[in-house]
Scaffold this motif. Structure first.
Motif, PDB file in Angstrom:
ATOM      1  N   VAL A 465       2.048 -32.912 -18.328  1.00  0.00           N
ATOM      2  CA  VAL A 465       1.874 -31.510 -18.490  1.00  0.00           C
ATOM      3  C   VAL A 465       2.487 -31.226 -19.844  1.00  0.00           C
ATOM      4  N   GLY A 466       1.954 -30.482 -20.713  1.00  0.00           N
ATOM      5  CA  GLY A 466       2.382 -30.241 -21.929  1.00  0.00           C
ATOM      6  C   GLY A 466       2.761 -28.864 -22.077  1.00  0.00           C
ATOM      7  N   ARG A 467       2.231 -27.816 -21.170  1.00  0.00           N
ATOM      8  CA  ARG A 467       2.798 -26.522 -21.271  1.00  0.00           C
ATOM      9  C   ARG A 467       2.759 -25.953 -19.721  1.00  0.00           C
ATOM     10  N   ALA A 468       3.870 -24.920 -19.721  1.00  0.00           N
ATOM     11  CA  ALA A 468       4.087 -24.269 -18.340  1.00  0.00           C
ATOM     12  C   ALA A 468       4.064 -22.754 -18.868  1.00  0.00           C
ATOM     13  N   ILE A 469       3.707 -21.935 -17.776  1.00  0.00           N
ATOM     14  CA  ILE A 469       3.681 -20.423 -18.029  1.00  0.00           C
ATOM     15  C   ILE A 469       4.196 -19.996 -16.638  1.00  0.00           C
ATOM     16  N   PHE A 470       5.226 -18.970 -16.817  1.00  0.00           N
ATOM     17  CA  PHE A 470       5.880 -18.427 -15.473  1.00  0.00           C
ATOM     18  C   PHE A 470       5.968 -17.096 -15.552  1.00  0.00           C
ATOM     19  N   PRO A 471       5.871 -16.244 -14.421  1.00  0.00           N
ATOM     20  CA  PRO A 471       6.139 -14.683 -14.576  1.00  0.00           C
ATOM     21  C   PRO A 471       7.764 -14.474 -14.605  1.00  0.00           C
ATOM     22  N   LEU A 472       8.111 -13.506 -15.102  1.00  0.00           N
ATOM     23  CA  LEU A 472       9.473 -13.184 -15.218  1.00  0.00           C
ATOM     24  C   LEU A 472      10.066 -11.874 -14.412  1.00  0.00           C
ATOM     25  N   ARG A 473       9.009 -11.194 -13.911  1.00  0.00           N
ATOM     26  CA  ARG A 473       9.027 -10.026 -13.064  1.00  0.00           C
ATOM     27  C   ARG A 473       8.449 -10.068 -11.550  1.00  0.00           C
ATOM     28  N   TYR A 474       7.052  -9.803 -11.717  1.00  0.00           N
ATOM     29  CA  TYR A 474       6.243  -9.685 -10.450  1.00  0.00           C
ATOM     30  C   TYR A 474       6.180 -11.360  -9.724  1.00  0.00           C
ATOM     31  N   TYR A 475       6.537 -11.206  -8.346  1.00  0.00           N
ATOM     32  CA  TYR A 475       6.634 -12.595  -7.907  1.00  0.00           C
ATOM     33  C   TYR A 475       7.174 -13.614  -8.494  1.00  0.00           C
ATOM     34  N   ALA A 476       8.389 -13.365  -9.135  1.00  0.00           N
ATOM     35  CA  ALA A 476       9.190 -14.196 -10.030  1.00  0.00           C
ATOM     36  C   ALA A 476       9.980 -15.169  -9.418  1.00  0.00           C
ATOM     37  N   ARG A 477       9.763 -15.914  -8.603  1.00  0.00           N
ATOM     38  CA  ARG A 477      10.240 -16.877  -7.805  1.00  0.00           C
ATOM     39  C   ARG A 477      10.967 -18.365  -8.513  1.00  0.00           C
ATOM     40  N   TRP A 478      10.372 -18.104 -10.034  1.00  0.00           N
ATOM     41  CA  TRP A 478      10.519 -19.377 -10.723  1.00  0.00           C
ATOM     42  C   TRP A 478      11.870 -19.220 -11.677  1.00  0.00           C
ATOM     43  N   TYR A 495       6.829 -18.649 -26.199  1.00  0.00           N
ATOM     44  CA  TYR A 495       6.362 -17.322 -25.990  1.00  0.00           C
ATOM     45  C   TYR A 495       7.120 -16.806 -24.951  1.00  0.00           C
ATOM     46  N   ARG A 496       7.384 -15.480 -25.151  1.00  0.00           N
ATOM     47  CA  ARG A 496       8.142 -14.654 -23.924  1.00  0.00           C
ATOM     48  C   ARG A 496       7.520 -13.055 -24.370  1.00  0.00           C
ATOM     49  N   ASP A 497       7.686 -12.436 -23.327  1.00  0.00           N
ATOM     50  CA  ASP A 497       7.475 -11.158 -23.179  1.00  0.00           C
ATOM     51  C   ASP A 497       8.326 -10.676 -22.018  1.00  0.00           C
ATOM     52  N   SER A 498       7.934  -9.367 -21.865  1.00  0.00           N
ATOM     53  CA  SER A 498       8.816  -8.774 -20.502  1.00  0.00           C
ATOM     54  C   SER A 498       8.282  -9.447 -19.292  1.00  0.00           C
ATOM     55  N   LEU A 499       7.324  -9.775 -19.304  1.00  0.00           N
ATOM     56  CA  LEU A 499       6.567 -10.229 -17.867  1.00  0.00           C
ATOM     57  C   LEU A 499       6.559 -11.847 -17.654  1.00  0.00           C
ATOM     58  N   TYR A 500       6.149 -12.322 -18.739  1.00  0.00           N
ATOM     59  CA  TYR A 500       5.770 -14.003 -18.752  1.00  0.00           C
ATOM     60  C   TYR A 500       6.491 -14.810 -19.787  1.00  0.00           C
ATOM     61  N   ILE A 501       6.818 -15.840 -19.334  1.00  0.00           N
ATOM     62  CA  ILE A 501       7.306 -16.730 -20.569  1.00  0.00           C
ATOM     63  C   ILE A 501       6.609 -18.154 -20.394  1.00  0.00           C
ATOM     64  N   VAL A 502       6.300 -18.655 -21.708  1.00  0.00           N
ATOM     65  CA  VAL A 502       5.471 -19.974 -21.960  1.00  0.00           C
ATOM     66  C   VAL A 502       6.380 -21.102 -22.616  1.00  0.00           C
ATOM     67  N   LEU A 503       6.413 -22.194 -22.126  1.00  0.00           N
ATOM     68  CA  LEU A 503       7.133 -23.176 -22.574  1.00  0.00           C
ATOM     69  C   LEU A 503       6.431 -24.716 -22.965  1.00  0.00           C
TER      70      LEU A 503
END
Length: 514
Positions: A465-478, A495-503
């Motif tokens: 796995v070279g990249r992961a994207i997660f929600p920060l607000r809606y359904y933010a179980r991560w 990348y990060r905004d108010s809703l999602y983060i990318v690592l």
């Protein structure tokens, strides 16, 4: 104002209200993988259970065509029209009786109740395959009683009018199409069984003796509906597909048990209420189902064990098993309410003449209606013109990811998978909303990642796995996993905004999957 005009306006008002309350952005995340599959069949890079049957193919073609013409706004308008049509079809059998017998008070009471129910549960009016199933059921609701009608004038097959055969052909064509729109196509033949039982009960009560040929014709119609899947290339696999849905509903197999317990819409409203989730909806849903069961049992005790009580009882029980079935209950419930108001109409009218005038009822009705419409219109101001619920899918993050390719595979939250498949087709996803294609072990492991960061890290290394994207607000179980990854040197926030983060994940000998 005469009763006929009141009831015609009431019939139209219910359909229009359903259409209006359906106007909101595309909040159901499954629509995106349907649209992606409309363009070309897509699968996740993780293993899928076999056989894979694209039971939604015709639904996907239709929504893909509409989306291709006008994007999300046209798709929202399309679903609004269809939801209005669904309730119009289910109430259509009551239209003529209402015009003749229903009082003004009963009509206004029924429309007001419908508007309140629509407003509370408006976010159930999604563009999903079940919408097509309800549309087809609405057609069957009107046509099958004519096909199975029994009377002293039609005791033999030779007595059937030519129109009956045209209606039958039309229904069989619909059933053939339905088989490739949703796995709930099984509701068509099951509903035909309910109509047939109701018709034969009517014949028994009226002491009408049907010929053996007519009884065989009726049974043959039902068997033909059940056999429609075999006219498709998937044949047996398509025929068996609904059994997988039943398994997922009641949680018989290990895979289905995980699915039924972890996904909110597949849990009982009682379970959701005890967990403090969707409290208002759960309370009202339970109350309406209870009322539906009372109406069904009351009709049965009064000797009116016909089609409506059977369907109302069945859909109420299904809703109490799983919240997602409430959309099947609503049209039948409103039909039952109309029948119930018809029976109570004279009493309501008599009470109204003593306690309150029809003008007062009109004022109360329109005040309630305009209040609900005002709240609905105010909610529209919160939506942007794209008609895409950006808090539920990674609109901006996906655009950034498309412009910044990565090495290795992508890990994503299940609700983001479908949208990523549509807008970034070159980047295969880890999971999307097609949970039925995943095994119990896979799904349990996926859910464990949120609370077990070391497990995710080990699997990310082994799966490249070279990249992961997660929600920060809606359904933010991560949150726990994201916090852990941010502390590691080989995981970098890109990348990060108010809703999602990318690592991005950096480690030696990473093999590109692109």
């Amino acid at each position: 104002m005469n009763n006929g005009l009141v009831n015609r306006c009431g019939f139209l008002a219910v359909a229009v209200a359903a259409a209006l309350f359906s106007i909101f952005p595309l909040t159901d995340t499954d629509i995106w993988w349907h649209l992606a599959c409309a363009r070309e069949w897509v699968q996740t890079w993780t293993p899928s259970r076999l056989p894979v049957v694209n039971v939604h193919e015709y639904f996907q073609r239709v929504v893909g065509f509409v989306y291709g013409i006008g994007g999300a706004p046209l798709l929202v308008a399309f679903k609004a029209v269809l939801w209005g049509a669904v309730f119009a079809l289910f109430l259509l059998p009551q239209k003529k009786p209402c015009v003749e017998s229903q009082s003004k008070s009963a009509s206004l009471a029924g429309v007001t109740l419908a508007a309140i129910v629509f407003f509370i549960f408006r976010y159930h009016f999604e563009i999903r395959p079940v919408l097509f199933s309800l549309l087809f059921l609405g057609i069957y609701w009107n046509l099958l009683p004519h096909i199975f009608r029994v009377s002293h004038l039609a005791l033999r097959v030779s007595h059937l009018a030519p129109r009956t055969y045209f209606l039958l052909l039309f229904v069989l064509v619909i059933q053939w199409l339905w088989c490739k729109c949703q796995g709930l196509y099984i509701l068509g033949p099951l509903f035909a069984v309910a109509v047939l039982v109701s018709a034969w009960l009517d014949a028994w009560r009226l002491e009408i003796k049907l010929s053996k040929g007519l009884r065989l014709f009726h049974v043959g119609v039902v068997l033909a509906l059940f056999a429609m899947p075999f006219l498709h290339s998937e044949g047996l696999n398509l025929f068996l597909y609904p059994f997988g849905l039943l398994d997922r509903l009641v949680g018989m197999s290990p895979s289905a048990a995980v699915f039924a317990s972890e996904i909110a819409e597949n849990r009982s409203p009682f379970t959701l209420l005890m967990a403090g989730e969707n409290v208002l909806e759960s309370v009202v849903m339970i109350a309406l189902c209870g009322a539906g069961l009372v109406i069904a049992v009351w009709n049965a005790l009064k000797g009116r064990l016909g089609l409506m009580p059977i369907c109302l009882f069945a859909t109420a029980v299904l809703t109490l098993v799983a919240e997602r079935n409430f959309v099947l209950f609503m049209p039948v419930f409103l039909y039952g309410v109309v029948m119930f108001c018809n029976l109570l109409g004279p009493r309501l009218e008599a009470w109204g003449s003593k306690k309150i005038t029809s003008h007062h009822l009109l004022i109360i009705f329109f005040c309630l209606l305009f209040f609900l419409l005002g709240l609905w219109a105010r909610s529209l101001l919160a939506y942007d013109s794209s008609m895409i619920a950006s808090q539920r899918v990674p609109v901006d993050a996906a655009a950034w990811m498309a412009a910044h390719p990565h090495e290795g595979r992508l890990f994503n939250d299940d609700r983001a998978g479908g949208y990523l498949e549509l807008v970034n087709p070159d980047d295969s996803v880890y999971i999307d909303g097609r949970f039925i294609l995943k095994t119990a072990d896979f799904f349990e492991r996926y859910l464990r990642y949120a609370d077990d960061p070391p497990l995710f890290m080990r699997d990310a290394d082994s799966l490249q796995v070279g990249r992961a994207i997660f929600p920060l607000r809606y359904y933010a179980r991560w949150g726990k996993l994201v916090s852990a990854l941010e502390t590691l040197e080989d995981w970098n926030v890109v990348y990060r905004d108010s809703l999602y983060i990318v690592l991005n994940h950096n480690f030696p000998n990473l093999v590109s999957e692109r």
